[in-house]
Design an enzyme around this catalytic site. Structure first.
Site, mmCIF file in Angstrom:
data_model
loop_
_atom_site.group_PDB
_atom_site.id
_atom_site.type_symbol
_atom_site.label_atom_id
_atom_site.label_comp_id
_atom_site.label_asym_id
_atom_site.label_seq_id
_atom_site.Cartn_x
_atom_site.Cartn_y
_atom_site.Cartn_z
ATOM 1 N N CYS A 51 28.257 17.338 27.087
ATOM 2 C CA CYS A 51 28.489 18.635 27.722
ATOM 3 C C CYS A 51 29.362 19.520 26.811
ATOM 4 C CB CYS A 51 29.090 18.460 29.119
ATOM 5 S SG CYS A 51 28.997 19.958 30.136
ATOM 6 N N HIS A 102 25.114 15.276 31.365
ATOM 7 C CA HIS A 102 26.071 14.180 31.571
ATOM 8 C C HIS A 102 25.329 12.859 31.760
ATOM 9 C CE1 HIS A 102 29.938 16.304 31.863
ATOM 10 N NE2 HIS A 102 29.219 17.316 32.290
ATOM 11 N N GLU A 144 26.322 9.945 31.647
ATOM 12 C CA GLU A 144 27.096 8.918 32.346
ATOM 13 C C GLU A 144 26.720 8.810 33.821
ATOM 14 O OE1 GLU A 144 29.703 12.651 32.485
ATOM 15 O OE2 GLU A 144 28.287 11.694 31.094
#
Length: 239
Positions: A113, A216, A218
């Site tokens: 990001c 993102h 994750e």
């Protein structure tokens, strides 16, 4: 001998209020858990630019995280600062120092990001300060639905590191940004685009593993997201 490569993870910082009456660091747990699940040993890096080289001596790879702030436009030669721009100078000073140091060592770097935007600036690139004012008919890159869901698709550029890592030409991604990369920098290439043409990823063609994604991974909203962390950690095993 290390069984897990040590991965330095940059932190976000907040002023007093909420958690503490004094300034504090913060980061979502899923950054750490995604790195650990991929086989890395994540460690947090406080913001001290003077210690950047000392940290780099101790880690095998670097993850530059995101946050609700922007890179100072002066750092990429843009004189006028858009009213929406929010700065965290201490954080950016450290992240630029540690990222440039990692690139100089050819240490694997993963930018996420805002970390992708910072990686582009470290490589000599430039940013769009506010997408709605620059890109006609832009998507909602600050997606209204939860970050645990995709906001839009991206097209993965062929013959890039990202394409080799994810093994697909299209991903569904979450989106939480008002800025974007305008130019990727010397020796860098764009590896992903949103349907409105906004840059969603950059990478360096002259480094072993220097990869940035605007979304993102994750959160693992796409099945290919964990592959990004796995490939990064694998690169960190072979320093």
């Amino acid at each position: 001998m290390r069984t897990r490569p040590v991965i330095g993870v940059t932190l976000d910082a907040e002023e007093p209020g909420g958690y503490s009456k004094l300034p504090w660091y913060a980061l979502r747990k899923n950054y750490f858990s995604a790195i650990a699940a991929a086989g890395g040993l994540p460690v947090a890096l406080p913001h001290d630019a003077d210690l950047a080289e000392a940290y780099l001596d101790e880690i095998d790879g670097l993850v530059i995280t995101g946050g609700a702030f922007d890179v100072d436009p002066a750092l990429y030669g843009d004189g006028d600062t858009h009213p929406t721009v929010t700065l965290k100078a201490g954080r950016t000073d450290f992240e630029l120092a540690v990222t440039r140091g990692a690139l100089k060592r050819d240490m694997p770097v993963l930018g996420i990001c805002g970390g992708q935007q910072l990686l582009a600036v470290a490589l000599g690139g430039t940013l769009i300060q506010h997408i709605p004012d620059t890109v006609a008919n832009a998507l909602e890159h600050e997606q209204p639905n939860p970050r645990t869901e995709p906001g839009h698709p991206v097209a993965i550029a062929p013959d890039t590191l990202l394409a080799r890592v994810v093994g697909t030409d299209r991903m569904a991604v979450n989106s939480a940004h008002h800025q974007a990369v305008a130019t990727p920098g010397t020796g860098a290439v764009v590896n992903a685009l949103a349907p409105d043409g906004v840059v969603e990823g950059v990478e360096s063609a002259s480094h072993r593993f220097a990869l940035g994604v605007q979304w993102h991974p994750e959160y693992a909203v796409d099945p290919a997201d964990p592959l990004i962390f796995q490939a990064f950690v694998q690169a960190c095993r072979h320093g």
